[in-house]
Enzyme design. Structure first.
Site, PDB file in Angstrom:
ATOM      1  N   GLU A 188     -51.263 -16.366  41.712  1.00  0.00           N
ATOM      2  CA  GLU A 188     -51.028 -15.137  40.933  1.00  0.00           C
ATOM      3  C   GLU A 188     -51.562 -15.372  39.534  1.00  0.00           C
ATOM      4  OE1 GLU A 188     -47.164 -13.317  40.796  1.00  0.00           O
ATOM      5  OE2 GLU A 188     -46.776 -13.689  42.915  1.00  0.00           O
ATOM      6  N   GLU A 242     -41.988 -18.066  43.658  1.00  0.00           N
ATOM      7  CA  GLU A 242     -41.278 -18.221  42.372  1.00  0.00           C
ATOM      8  C   GLU A 242     -39.783 -18.499  42.539  1.00  0.00           C
ATOM      9  OE1 GLU A 242     -42.341 -14.960  39.744  1.00  0.00           O
ATOM     10  OE2 GLU A 242     -44.408 -15.662  39.654  1.00  0.00           O
TER      11      GLU A 242
END
Ligand code: AHR
Length: 506
Positions: A298, A173
């Site tokens: 995720e 991220e």
């Protein structure tokens, strides 16, 4: 009221392999590692300090992989802190989660753990606070077969043979302002590309995952992906996607209806379509022969509503601790329906989505809750994921059927009945979901060959039903009746239910 859905399972498999679709994250976060999989000296642990009940529950899930060590944590993690004699390891800050990291679990311990679960590691590099050399050293330490100072150190630490880790994340991220050392897309892609190029010089078989947009809600969703792919397309094998459902922007405090809640899975399909289109466009524009797939590494339901979070049950402390509750969501039966739809979405998109992981494994947004008194709860969502890991292996086989749709204000239309099928050797499996809250459905499926029943279970409960320490088996699968007539299979799906069926080819 009852409707009938008739379907035909294709005689031809899609050829899309599902074997990496049902992994899980183990991040140094909250009580996932300390107080989750690991509790050191506790009487509930084995000689290595791992909770025996948690290990058994995870092992039963037949996971495709364990993504480790994070998540946000990885962007501040230095792998050398987690090797060598445990008593000599440093105690550091885990800045991502405002905790203390005792480094009792590191590379060797988690690799052993993955082996005991019968699965493999997907290791994530630190592309935040670490430089490229540190990541290359990690790769050399784990994967290089020859003799170097680092591989000698690995042997001294107990691993004669390389760990041979195949899947590697190029960070986490990096577009998020919450990420340690977050970056602009160009800056990140150049660093990731160089690391990827050097890793593949050491081992061309390594499979590398480039960081995609961290969430669809960001304004840069899609643009970030286009930019990073433009720079690093040829060097990587996957682009990551992350999605958490029940974000505050959608539901919390708005008291929306169940169909608005379930409908989010239709949004996931649109997001996959967008990212897949960007990957295709990049390949065409570059006239590349190389393929890049999606790693949905995720995903989960993440309740922000405090009624569903056991936050701070243990310490309630403002101090930074090694084991402290973070986002301990309690899942109900609605979440089972959402999980099953998400599992079907991953399978249906297995031409582009080749890897996926629920996030996390224990306590923190997880299918398992482990308590310090030795009690453990398999949450409601444990079971659909258990279905997937145990039965939805092999290849995706399309089913030709048509279903009514349900309309949700926020996400548009989605299928009332959601059916996928898979083939693994001589086993055919079907996961069927009825999303209607009121309407029962009769399903008739025909297959290309004669079958016999192998496994049939159903989940059906009140939408708000949960499992707890007092009532750990409130929401569990139950045996289910299916009629098998040669190559035809008939069953009734009650309103708001999920059925897992498996058959042996005769
Ligand atoms: O799973 C919790 C966190 O959510 C992960 O660390 C991060 O990658 C995501 O934002």
């Amino acid at each position: 009221m009852s409707v009938t859905v008739r379907g035909k399972v294709s005689a031809k498999s899609s050829g899309n392999c599902l074997d990496m679709l049902f992994g899980i994250n183990i991040e140094h976060m909250g009580r996932t590692v300390y107080g989750g999989i690991y509790e050191g000296e506790s009487e509930y642990c084995d000689a290595q300090g791992f909770r025996k009940d948690v290990l058994d529950a995870l092992k039963d899930m037949k996971l495709s992989c364990i993504r480790y060590p994070g998540g946000n944590f990885v962007s501040g993690y230095h792998w050398r802190d987690g090797i060598g004699p445990i008593e000599e390891r440093p105690v550091k800050l885990n800045i991502a989660w405002k905790q203390v990291e005792p480094n009792k679990v590191g590379l060797h311990e988690i690799a052993d753990y993955a082996e005991r679960l019968g699965t493999q590691l997907l290791m994530n590099f630190n592309l935040g606070s670490a430089d490229i050399q540190e990541s290359l050293d990690l790769f050399e330490y784990t994967n290089f077969p020859g003799e170097t100072t680092l591989t000698r150190q690995r042997k001294k630490n107990g691993r004669e043979k390389p760990f041979s880790i195949r899947y590697w994340g190029l960070g986490n991220e990096m577009d998020g302002r919450w990420q340690i050392c977050n970056m602009e897309a160009e800056q990140y892609a150049k660093k990731a590309k160089e690391l990827a190029r050097l890793v593949k010089l050491i081992d061309p078989e390594a499979k590398l995952i480039l960081v995609g947009s961290s969430k669809p809600l960001l304004k840069t969703f899609g643009m970030w992906d286009k930019t990073v792919l433009d720079i690093a397309y040829e060097q990587v094998d996957f682009l990551s996607m992350h999605s958490y459902f029940d974000c505050p922007d959608y539901f919390v405090y708005k008291n929306k209806s169940i169909k608005e809640y379930i409908g989010v899975y239709a949004e996931i399909q649109k997001n996959i379509d967008l990212i897949a289109a960007i990957i295709r466009e990049t390949k065409l524009r570059k006239k590349s022969k190389h393929d890049v797939f999606i790693s949905f590494d995720e995903w989960n339901v993440w309740h922000r509503d405090p009624r569903f979070i056991n936050e701070n049950r243990f310490s309630g402390s403002k101090e930074w601790l090694a084991s402290d509750a973070r986002i301990e969501c309690v899942y109900d039966f609605k979440d089972v329906i959402l999980y099953a739809n998400m599992i079907n979405t991953l399978i249906r998109n297995s031409d582009v989505v080749k890897l996926a992981c629920v996030c996390q494994a224990v306590n923190c947004i997880a299918p398992i809750l482990a308590y310090p008194n030795g009690k453990m709860v398999k949450q409601t969502v444990y079971y659909p994921y258990w279905f997937a890991g145990n039965y939805l292996k092999g290849e995706y086989v399309p089913v030709d059927y048509s279903s009514d749709t349900i309309h949700s204000e926020s996400f548009g239309d989605y299928e009332q009945v959601n059916i996928i099928s898979t083939e693994n050797g001589n086993i055919r499996a079907v996961l069927a979901v009825n999303n209607s809250e009121t309407e029962e459905v009769s399903v008739e499926l025909s297959f290309p060959e004669i079958l016999e029943r192998n496994f049939a279970q159903i989940m059906k409960n009140a939408p708000e039903a949960v499992n707890s320490t007092e009532n750990p088996e409130e929401v569990i699968p139950k045996d289910f009746s299916v009629n098998v007539l040669k190559n035809k299979v008939c069953f009734t799906l009650p309103a708001f239910s999920v059925a897992m069926l498996a058959f042996k080819k005769k």
